[in-house]
Structures are given as C-alpha cells and as structure tokens.
Design a protein around this motif. Structure first.
Motif, mmCIF file in Angstrom:
data_model
loop_
_atom_site.group_PDB
_atom_site.id
_atom_site.type_symbol
_atom_site.label_atom_id
_atom_site.label_comp_id
_atom_site.label_asym_id
_atom_site.label_seq_id
_atom_site.Cartn_x
_atom_site.Cartn_y
_atom_site.Cartn_z
ATOM 1 N N CYS A 30 -5.948 -1.101 -2.107
ATOM 2 C CA CYS A 30 -5.081 -1.714 -2.569
ATOM 3 C C CYS A 30 -5.377 -3.369 -2.553
ATOM 4 O O CYS A 30 -5.712 -3.826 -1.501
ATOM 5 N N LEU B 106 -6.008 7.754 2.455
ATOM 6 C CA LEU B 106 -6.496 6.804 3.377
ATOM 7 C C LEU B 106 -7.795 7.095 4.028
ATOM 8 O O LEU B 106 -8.700 6.654 4.385
ATOM 9 N N CYS C 134 0.879 -1.126 0.034
ATOM 10 C CA CYS C 134 -0.076 -0.006 0.157
ATOM 11 C C CYS C 134 0.888 1.300 -0.030
ATOM 12 O O CYS C 134 1.656 1.454 1.015
ATOM 13 N N ASN C 135 0.775 1.942 -1.069
ATOM 14 C CA ASN C 135 1.642 3.104 -1.057
ATOM 15 C C ASN C 135 0.711 4.577 -1.214
ATOM 16 O O ASN C 135 1.305 5.420 -1.567
ATOM 17 N N CYS C 136 -0.606 4.316 -0.585
ATOM 18 C CA CYS C 136 -1.389 5.297 -0.400
ATOM 19 C C CYS C 136 -0.830 6.523 0.307
ATOM 20 O O CYS C 136 -0.122 6.307 1.293
ATOM 21 N N HIS D 297 -8.592 4.146 -1.209
ATOM 22 C CA HIS D 297 -7.578 3.022 -0.777
ATOM 23 C C HIS D 297 -8.074 1.902 -0.789
ATOM 24 O O HIS D 297 -8.952 1.131 -0.291
HETATM 25 ZN ZN ZN Z 1 -3.642 1.619 -0.198
#
Ligand code: ZN
Length: 300
Positions: free
Chosen positions: A127, A119, A112-114, A125
């Motif tokens: 992912c 988020l 998860c690179n949110c 979000h």
């Molecule tokens: Zn994410």
C-alpha cells in the motif's frame, strides 16, 4: 524521573468483554486495586467495548461478578451492568475521529485495506504511503518504523528501550469497514480523556505501550509523559503459554468451582512474592502484607 506533584493517583481496570475473565486478568486487577489503595488513589472501571461484534452481555456481567468476588471496589465508571451503556466507548467516537485526523495530518498514517491473508504475503501488501485522503471506512495503519520510545518502568525497575526489531509493525490505527479505532488509538485517547496517571499492565503489552507513547507524542498529549507505567510478569499455563480468553484458558468462573477467595488471595500473594503467602486469608490481611512489602510503590 518526571514527577507531577500534588495530583492523586488515578488508574484504571480495563477489561475487554470478549470472553470470560481468566486468572491472569484477576491477578492484574487485584494488583491494580492494591496499588491504588496503597496510594489512596482513584480507580476507574473502563470496559473496552469498542469491538462490538465480540461483546456479549454474559461477558459484561462476568466482569461485574468477578470484580465483586475479588473484593475490588472503584469510584469511577459503571458500578453496575445497567450503567455500562452510559460509559460505552461508542460515546467517544468523535474524539477518536479527531485523533485520527490529527495523526493523518501529521503524515503518520497510510491507507491499507489488505486482508490478513494478503499481509502474510508481504508482496501483496504494498500500500502506497502517499495517498492524500482517506474515507472513514478505510483501514489506516501507522507508518513504521517510528522513533524508538523509552520510559521508566516502575515494576521492572529499568528504563525500557525496546529494540527496533521488536517494534509493532505498521499497527492498525483505524479499522477498515467498521469505521472504528483500533485498541492502540482508543486506549491512548481514553487514558488522556480519563486523566489516568498510573497504568499497570502485563509484560506482553510493552510494545503496545511504545506505540501508544508515539501516538501520544503525535497527538500532543503532553500529560502522557507523566503517566507511571508498570509492566508486570504474567501467569502462564502448565505449558508456559500466557493465558488468553480466546484460547479458552481456565476462566475465573471455573476456578471458583474448586477454590475459595482465600485460595485466590494466597495464589496472588505467591505470584506477587509476598512473604507468608500461606497465612493470608482475607482482603484485609492481604492489604496489610501488601502495604508492608510494596511500600516502595507509594507514589504520592
Ligand atoms: Zn496493505
């Protein structure tokens, strides 16, 4: 209760040098020191410097200054700021990476690179949980919910069994871009690496403890179940909020301008509900009263 016989108590004081220490830190450190002393155990100073961006030298030197003022001594970890780099968590990156890989292989993590903003809007979000590999610069989170963990808390004198809704939601395990472990991962790896068997922390960390229990299980750290936990009540500001370094709460530095160490020992004694707190003047008197009043906390 699970007992591990004939092993001396070992606890740790684990400050993060991201601000000047406040009264809440001091109360926690002194309680740890007194409980270790009561058990004739070992004490480690472990400075949590994994988040290098926030570490400042004056914050590190504040840790040593305040521990000295409090009369706290320890026998593991840096004794002086000059020794601090030898004990940096950055020397343990290999171990954290190994633990990360174990958790990944066990299927517990997802990429998860949110951003924080994404988020907040949970639809942004989304992912997927099925990506089969990750890069070191990816952010990784723990799949949630995970099985509820329970343990006996020696301070609260009850078995902790948090409600599922209180569980940390998809806690970060590996931080994106910086390729560093999160607090949750570093803490559980360090506690096993350092042979810690007594952890004394604030009540606000109950959910972090649950997460770390689960990580320890997945990392097959069988020793983790022998750790004794104490989650103590917190001191709060005049509005009832817990103190935090980032919120600029009264620093110990500031407190010392108007208060002596005897004032602090009395303050601590009232917090720890020791009898005749007003009559305590120095550390030996505090230890004496503490040993009488906290005799149930002799673990060995
Ligand atoms: Zn994410």
């Amino acid at each position: 209760m699970i007992q591990q016989p004939n092993i001396p108590i070992k606890s740790r004081i684990a400050p993060t040098p991201s601000g000047f220490l406040h009264l809440g830190n001091a109360v926690n450190f002194l309680l740890i020191y007194l409980l270790v002393d009561l058990n004739k155990g070992n004490l480690l100073l472990r400075i949590d410097d994994i988040d290098m961006d926030r570490v400042r030298e004056d914050y590190v030197s504040d840790i040593f200054d305040q521990l000295k003022w409090l009369g706290i001594t320890w026998n593991f970890g840096p004794q002086h700021i000059k020794e601090f780099p030898d004990y940096s968590q950055h020397k343990r990156l290999q171990r954290y990476s190994c633990a990360l890989e174990t958790l990944w292989q066990a299927g517990q993590l997802f990429v998860c690179n949110c951003s924080r903003k994404q988020l907040q809007h949970s639809d942004a979000h989304s992912c997927p949980h099925h990506i089969t590999n990750y890069n070191k610069t990816d952010g990784l989170r723990l799949k949630s919910p995970y099985p509820i963990q329970s343990w006996y808390d020696y301070y609260l004198e009850e078995v902790i069994n948090l409600h599922k809704s209180d569980q940390l939601f998809e806690p970060i395990i590996w931080r994106k871009h910086v390729a560093l472990p999160s607090y949750q991962l570093a803490c559980v790896v360090d506690d096993i690496e350092d042979d810690i068997n007594l952890i004394i922390r604030g009540y606000d960390l109950l959910r972090a403890t649950e997460c770390q229990f689960f990580l320890a299980e997945k990392l097959e750290y069988s020793e983790y179940k022998y750790i004794k936990f104490l989650h103590h009540h917190l001191i709060t500001d005049e509005y009832g909020n817990k103190l935090s370094k980032s919120a600029g709460s009264t620093s110990l530095k500031q407190y010392r301008l108007n208060n002596s160490i005897s004032d602090f020992y009395r303050y601590f004694s009232r917090w720890a509900k020791l009898p005749n707190a007003a009559e305590i003047n120095d550390l030996s008197e505090l230890k004496h009263v503490f040993q009488l009043h906290y005799s149930d906390f002799r673990f060995t």
